[in-house]
Design an enzyme around this catalytic site. Sequence first.
Site, short mmCIF file in Angstrom:
data_model
loop_
_atom_site.label_atom_id
_atom_site.label_comp_id
_atom_site.label_asym_id
_atom_site.label_seq_id
_atom_site.Cartn_x
_atom_site.Cartn_y
_atom_site.Cartn_z
N GLY A 69 0.80 -1.22 0.00
CA GLY A 69 0.00 0.00 0.00
C GLY A 69 0.84 1.27 0.00
N ASN A 149 -7.69 3.95 8.75
CA ASN A 149 -7.07 2.81 9.44
C ASN A 149 -7.22 2.86 10.95
OD1 ASN A 149 -5.26 4.92 8.26
ND2 ASN A 149 -3.89 4.20 9.88
N GLN A 177 -7.59 -0.21 3.65
CA GLN A 177 -8.43 -0.76 4.72
C GLN A 177 -9.81 -1.17 4.20
OE1 GLN A 177 -7.60 -1.53 7.81
NE2 GLN A 177 -5.57 -0.61 7.81
N GLY A 198 -1.92 -6.37 0.08
CA GLY A 198 -2.29 -7.78 0.24
C GLY A 198 -2.44 -8.26 1.67
N HIS A 199 -1.67 -7.69 2.61
CA HIS A 199 -1.65 -8.30 3.94
C HIS A 199 -2.80 -7.88 4.84
CE1 HIS A 199 0.19 -4.98 6.49
NE2 HIS A 199 0.48 -4.52 5.28
N CYS A 323 0.71 2.07 12.92
CA CYS A 323 1.76 2.92 12.37
C CYS A 323 2.18 3.96 13.40
CB CYS A 323 1.29 3.61 11.11
SG CYS A 323 0.35 2.52 10.07
N1 PLP Z 1 -2.73 2.97 3.83
C1 PLP Z 1 -3.49 2.58 4.86
C2 PLP Z 1 -4.83 3.19 5.08
C3 PLP Z 1 -3.01 1.58 5.73
O1 PLP Z 1 -3.77 1.20 6.77
C4 PLP Z 1 -1.73 1.02 5.49
C5 PLP Z 1 -1.17 0.03 6.41
O2 PLP Z 1 -1.41 0.03 7.60
C6 PLP Z 1 -1.00 1.46 4.38
C7 PLP Z 1 -1.53 2.45 3.57
C8 PLP Z 1 0.35 0.89 4.05
O3 PLP Z 1 0.24 -0.37 3.45
P1 PLP Z 1 1.49 -1.36 3.43
O4 PLP Z 1 1.66 -1.87 4.81
O5 PLP Z 1 1.10 -2.44 2.47
O6 PLP Z 1 2.66 -0.59 2.93
#
Ligand code: PLP
Length: 379
Positions: A69, A149, A177, A198-199, A323
């Site tokens: 993402g 998120n 999300q 993907g995760h 995060c």
């Molecule tokens: N955007 C949102 C809204 C997310 O919740 C996250 C991951 O927590 C990301 C982007 C980042 O995705 P990735 O972990 O695949 O880099």
Amino acid sequence: MLYFDHAATTEVYPEVFLEMAPFFNDYYGNPSSIYGFGRESKEMIERSRVQLAKTIGANSREIFFTSGGTEADNWAVLKAAEMNQDKGRHIITSQIEHHAVLRTCAFLEKNGYEVTYLPVDEEGIVSLSALEKAIREDTILISIMYANNEIGTVQPVREIGEIARKKGILFHTDAVQAYLHEKIDVRKEQIDLMSVSGHKFGGPKGVGFLYIREGTLLPPFIRGGNQEKRKRAGTENVAGIVGMAKASAIGEKNFDRNHEKLRDMKNYLIRRLQTEIPESRINGSLEKRLDGNVNVSFKEVEGESLLLLLDMAGICVSGGSACNSSDQEVSYVLQALHVPEEYIRGTIRITLGAENTMEEIDFLMEHLKAYVKNLRENS
Ligand code: PLP
């Protein structure tokens, strides 16, 4: 262990793991190779692309694989800005975006772009009239997330898409999300660019995709070989892509069942929190919200201590957002919602998955009640 942190990441479904396994040592050929051995991998990548495209009403030609993402967000925002730099240098986003968008916007601000960060109301929703007012002659991109998120609020994406298309402005949405939690249709919602990871839905980490609407001439993100139509070079993460597509097929098949189960569990948990723990508040809209997200604040409780106690009982929940949880800062998302000072530090995020059960929620509730009481008494 009880896992209630599905917005941070999810377990890889066993079927996904099985689907991926042969691509490590049976079919390890390079998808760019001419011989049949590599062609096997190539074919699986293309089949995966078709599966993923189907779930969002897109054409497989519009799916570009990334490392997740974060990369998809960076690609969309940076390259949309680069592509339109002669047209204008103004971007609109919201105050509650993920760091992958916010920090990319901050980088652009240092490089001659202007960014408007739209506020949200107390429910965590952006105002369409504020968006319309923020649009200028030189606005080149609107980037507003599908669902948040931390608090799980779902934005009025269709209306935003309509406004953007009418004004001829590119619309990017971070759907990391929302994917497979909300029914997404990129055509009906007039989305030009969309990020998925993907995760978050039973697939592996380190893989995702960017949907790029056909006709959007977004510049390449990584240069090198011919992969991904030369827009995102590098030997493909074949196993990751195959796994993400399998997880997407499973999520698509179980969509209605999961939706219902998550909604029932979420409502049950919210009801119990509201009635059994005094001076607690659920943050964000109760209606426009992802199934499975419960972001709750307890007045005059130290959230960190609560997390530690829960951890010792084998319960995984998050403080605000994964995060943010390693730094001690107060969540900018909760600040944007104007969550009162005496509540904000006592916030935890509980995100349910379809494998959770009502009994697990009861177990969580019993511990929460005891710990909140205990922390209040000893503060
Ligand atoms: N955007 C949102 C809204 C997310 O919740 C996250 C991951 O927590 C990301 C982007 C980042 O995705 P990735 O972990 O695949 O880099």
